[in-house]
Design a protein around this motif. Structure first.
Motif, PDB file in Angstrom:
ATOM      1  N   PRO A  77      10.416 -70.256 -14.068  1.00 49.70           N
ATOM      2  CA  PRO A  77      11.213 -69.070 -14.429  1.00 49.70           C
ATOM      3  C   PRO A  77      12.006 -68.519 -13.246  1.00 49.70           C
ATOM      4  O   PRO A  77      13.123 -68.012 -13.423  1.00 49.70           O
ATOM      5  N   LYS A  78      11.442 -68.612 -12.056  1.00 53.16           N
ATOM      6  CA  LYS A  78      12.172 -68.142 -10.874  1.00 53.16           C
ATOM      7  C   LYS A  78      13.405 -69.006 -10.622  1.00 53.16           C
ATOM      8  O   LYS A  78      14.447 -68.507 -10.184  1.00 53.16           O
ATOM      9  N   PHE A  79      13.281 -70.311 -10.869  1.00 55.55           N
ATOM     10  CA  PHE A  79      14.454 -71.183 -10.754  1.00 55.55           C
ATOM     11  C   PHE A  79      15.548 -70.721 -11.716  1.00 55.55           C
ATOM     12  O   PHE A  79      16.723 -70.621 -11.336  1.00 55.55           O
ATOM     13  N   GLU A  80      15.170 -70.448 -12.961  1.00 55.99           N
ATOM     14  CA  GLU A  80      16.165 -70.055 -13.965  1.00 55.99           C
ATOM     15  C   GLU A  80      16.875 -68.771 -13.547  1.00 55.99           C
ATOM     16  O   GLU A  80      18.103 -68.663 -13.635  1.00 55.99           O
ATOM     17  N   THR A  81      16.102 -67.812 -13.077  1.00 56.25           N
ATOM     18  CA  THR A  81      16.702 -66.546 -12.642  1.00 56.25           C
ATOM     19  C   THR A  81      17.620 -66.762 -11.452  1.00 56.25           C
ATOM     20  O   THR A  81      18.738 -66.229 -11.389  1.00 56.25           O
ATOM     21  N   LEU A  82      17.147 -67.559 -10.517  1.00 54.37           N
ATOM     22  CA  LEU A  82      17.913 -67.809  -9.301  1.00 54.37           C
ATOM     23  C   LEU A  82      19.225 -68.517  -9.616  1.00 54.37           C
ATOM     24  O   LEU A  82      20.271 -68.211  -9.028  1.00 54.37           O
ATOM     25  N   LEU A  83      19.194 -69.465 -10.542  1.00 58.66           N
ATOM     26  CA  LEU A  83      20.403 -70.215 -10.874  1.00 58.66           C
ATOM     27  C   LEU A  83      21.408 -69.361 -11.654  1.00 58.66           C
ATOM     28  O   LEU A  83      22.622 -69.585 -11.558  1.00 58.66           O
ATOM     29  N   LYS A  84      20.916 -68.393 -12.395  1.00 59.15           N
ATOM     30  CA  LYS A  84      21.850 -67.469 -13.063  1.00 59.15           C
ATOM     31  C   LYS A  84      22.592 -66.622 -12.035  1.00 59.15           C
ATOM     32  O   LYS A  84      23.775 -66.316 -12.196  1.00 59.15           O
ATOM     33  N   GLN A  85      21.860 -66.271 -10.962  1.00 58.34           N
ATOM     34  CA  GLN A  85      22.466 -65.438  -9.922  1.00 58.34           C
ATOM     35  C   GLN A  85      23.308 -66.259  -8.942  1.00 58.34           C
ATOM     36  O   GLN A  85      24.261 -65.736  -8.351  1.00 58.34           O
ATOM     37  N   PHE A 136      21.851 -77.521  -3.576  1.00 63.41           N
ATOM     38  CA  PHE A 136      20.462 -77.983  -3.477  1.00 63.41           C
ATOM     39  C   PHE A 136      19.459 -77.216  -4.348  1.00 63.41           C
ATOM     40  O   PHE A 136      18.309 -77.624  -4.431  1.00 63.41           O
ATOM     41  N   VAL A 137      19.870 -76.126  -4.985  1.00 64.85           N
ATOM     42  CA  VAL A 137      18.929 -75.440  -5.875  1.00 64.85           C
ATOM     43  C   VAL A 137      18.685 -76.296  -7.115  1.00 64.85           C
ATOM     44  O   VAL A 137      17.536 -76.490  -7.542  1.00 64.85           O
ATOM     45  N   HIS A 138      19.750 -76.815  -7.726  1.00 68.92           N
ATOM     46  CA  HIS A 138      19.583 -77.711  -8.878  1.00 68.92           C
ATOM     47  C   HIS A 138      18.778 -78.949  -8.481  1.00 68.92           C
ATOM     48  O   HIS A 138      17.943 -79.438  -9.254  1.00 68.92           O
ATOM     49  N   TYR A 139      19.022 -79.443  -7.276  1.00 67.01           N
ATOM     50  CA  TYR A 139      18.309 -80.640  -6.817  1.00 67.01           C
ATOM     51  C   TYR A 139      16.806 -80.381  -6.716  1.00 67.01           C
ATOM     52  O   TYR A 139      15.988 -81.176  -7.195  1.00 67.01           O
ATOM     53  N   VAL A 140      16.418 -79.286  -6.091  1.00 67.65           N
ATOM     54  CA  VAL A 140      14.996 -78.984  -5.941  1.00 67.65           C
ATOM     55  C   VAL A 140      14.363 -78.744  -7.309  1.00 67.65           C
ATOM     56  O   VAL A 140      13.243 -79.194  -7.587  1.00 67.65           O
TER      57      VAL A 140
END
Length: 647
Positions: free
Chosen positions: A459-467, A473-477
């Protein structure tokens, strides 16, 4: 560097020397450059220069390639033996014995050092080879903390070879380390009969008598040592200690002065009997105890304790230049103290001498750190930060993980992990203010992934990617983490997004190739691996995955070629050698296949240990099963392959 290492790999040592000489002029503080120069000079039989340059390479921190580090230490040790500096040679051989299996070459060198034979391994009479191996094996047991077995081996050897020079001396040294002073003294006395012109047994007999509170006998032995070797600093220090014990302080001071004049600013006692012998391999404090204390009735080597205290007081008081000066002098005599190298690196870090700090913190980590968790956390945190700055993200990740989530520096470690996942080659203070929230959030995610808390991380990834939809490298990780849980379709979607944002990076292609192989989609793996190798020709993982894809498609010759390339870049990978054996077998090359299977068998235990330490949550590796294949930055090729002849 490139010219030198290429010539070195081709065994063109004379041709490599000018390149490494120029490299040492351009980068005089680079330990690996001096090590390679010394190794080439050894091969061309310029032993004097090789000794000088290998010694300098070790003082500057060696190399981050463990195989080359072992080779350099081994060759330095045999040159020290050739030069008659047997105790320093034993010190260099110590980590080769205690940090992995000792091969026959290391065992032979230990035998030469124990029997004080100033010859190179290639100069040994073949008839003496078996004896030297047996003596080396006994010495290795003592080094590894298996003292009873080592003593039994020495006793058995002496029952067969009572007249071999220095065998009684070696046995006596081991007995002294076990604090069996009466027995040790007996062996040293026997050695004086076998080697009557040698000062060494008298020096150590004197130390035994001091430990037994026999000052008159100690004085007699020390005086004989000085008579036999008037230029020996060890003999003069033994005499000084004996005079001190006999209540003759003025004469003792005079002898200490002579010893110091003969060998200034270095510990002058022969170090064959070291406190590290009485600490099992890997026990806390072993290196530091060896560095500060010599067995002479519990007395300290002159000036040594003072140097260490000056260094620690200076460091704790923020006087880092003074700490560095004291530590450099102290480390000349105790080069195997991981903690001292780490404090040196920490002091350099505070003075923003980041290049030297990286070298010395790495060397300290390699030798082993002692102390409480807070001190170890500080050293590893700073080293991880410097590895990030240097673009060595996989090494930094593994180090930071070990000290994440607790301790006084938990926040700093977390932020460094965020920098690591975003692959920012910079220091924390260099992160732009606008980017700090992203880095901090990635640090939190890194800790969750380390602990396999995926339900909280995703869920933190999803929030971070919206922002931050366009952050590299966020999508990669995120995709790598999804792949770890076999959520391949979602992972592929994230990795394709990373490719659109970051087309010059090989990392998403490597992960896609790894996933495709796991799903038995060799054609897809081939295309992704080819693109990865195109973007990063120096990537061991790229060539490995390309070789695997060719292997699955039945193209055995091309598979072998790619896997050979991967093995040259990363020779210590068991999986590369395993699959190379498969490729050779399918290509009907049975001899090459057998050789690779042997290498695989030797490396497999180490590879399993590394995988166990890294675990499936390793978000920096692209496939949990291949976690040892950390991607190689194309701008920073890994160190050259290990020597053909390994100690």
């Amino acid at each position: 560097w490139y010219v030198g290492t290429l010539e070195y790999e081709r065994d063109h040592y004379a041709e490599a020397i000018p390149a490494f000489q120029r490299l040492t002029q351009l980068a005089p503080e680079a330990g690996p450059a001096w090590n390679f120069l010394g190794l080439c000079e050894y091969e061309t039989k310029d032993y004097e220069s090789a000794l000088q340059h290998l010694s300098k390479g070790q003082r500057l921190g060696g190399t981050d390639d463990p195989e080359i580090s072992r080779v350099a230490k081994y060759h330095l040790a045999v040159l020290l033996i050739h030069n008659g500096n047997f105790d320093a040679a034993a010190s260099e051989l110590h980590p080769l014995v205690t940090q992995g299996p000792a091969g026959t070459q290391v065992t032979l060198a230990l035998g030469l050092a124990a029997l004080r034979a100033p010859v190179l391994p290639g100069q040994i009479d073949p008839s003496a080879d078996a004896l030297l191996q047996q003596v080396g094996t006994a010495a290795a047991l003592v080094e590894q903390g298996q003292t009873p077995a080592g003593l039994a081996s020495f006793a058995e050897l002496l029952s067969k070879y009572p007249a071999v020079p220095y065998l009684h001396f070696a046995y006596g040294s081991a007995l002294f380390a076990a604090q069996k002073f009466e027995e040790a003294a007996s062996e040293f006395r026997k050695e004086t009969k076998v080697s009557p012109q040698s000062a060494a047994p008298y020096v150590h007999l004197g130390l035994c008598e001091l430990a037994l509170k026999h000052p008159r006998e100690a004085l007699e032995a020390a005086r004989e040592a000085v008579r036999l070797a008037p230029d020996s600093p060890a003999a003069h220090e033994a005499l000084a200690k004996s005079l001190e014990a006999a209540n003759e302080p003025q004469k003792a001071a005079e002898e200490f002065a002579v010893a110091k004049q003969l060998l200034p600013e270095k510990p002058v006692i022969e170090a064959a009997i070291r406190q590290r012998y009485s600490n099992p391999a890997g026990s806390p404090g072993g290196n530091e105890a060896a560095a500060t204390t010599l067995h002479a009735g519990g007395r300290e080597a002159p000036g040594f304790e003072e140097l260490w205290n000056v260094a620690m007081l200076s460091y704790s008081g923020g006087h880092y230049a003074e700490a560095i000066s004291a530590l450099k002098k102290w480390l000349e005599g105790t080069p195997n103290s991981g903690t001292a190298w780490a404090v040196l690196g920490l002091s350099e870090f505070e003075l923003q001498d980041y290049d030297n700090a990286l070298i010395h913190l790495q060397h300290g980590q390699e030798l082993g750190l002692s102390g409480n968790f807070e001190n170890v956390q500080l050293a590893r945190c700073r080293l991880g930060i410097l590895l990030n700055r240097n673009g060595q993200f996989e090494a930094a990740e593994g180090l930071l993980d070990t000290v994440a989530g607790k301790g006084p520096l938990a926040g700093q470690v977390r932020f460094a992990l965020g920098i690591n996942l975003l692959r920012l080659a910079m220091l924390p203070e260099q992160v732009e203010r606008a980017r700090e929230p992203l880095v901090a959030a990635m640090g939190e995610i890194a800790e969750l992934l380390k602990d396999s808390r995926y339900d909280e991380a995703f869920p933190k990834f999803e929030t971070l990617l919206k922002q931050n939809p366009s952050a590299p490298f966020v999508h990669y990780v995120y995709g790598t983490a999804l792949a770890t849980l076999s959520r391949y379709d979602e992972a592929e979607n994230e990795l394709q997004k990373e490719i659109s944002l970051n087309p010059a990076s090989e990392l998403p292609y490597l992960q896609l190739a790894s996933m495709a192989l796991k799903r038995h989609r060799a054609e897809n793996a081939l295309a992704s691996a080819q693109q990865a190798v195109k973007l990063a020709p120096g990537s061991a993982e790229g060539h490995y995955l390309l070789g695997r894809a060719y292997l699955e498609l039945g193209n055995d010759r091309q598979a072998a070629e790619e896997l050979e390339t991967a093995a040259k870049i990363t020779p210590g990978s068991s999986q590369i050698h395993f699959n190379l054996a498969r490729a050779y077998a399918k290509a009907n090359l049975p001899e090459k296949a057998a050789r690779e299977r042997e290498i695989f068998a030797r490396l497999n235990a180490l590879a399993e240990e590394r995988r166990g330490q890294q675990g499936p949550q390793s978000y920096g590796a692209h496939n949990a099963a291949d976690a040892q294949f950390a991607p190689v930055d194309s701008a920073k090729p890994s160190a050259t392959e290990q020597r053909k002849i390994q100690p």
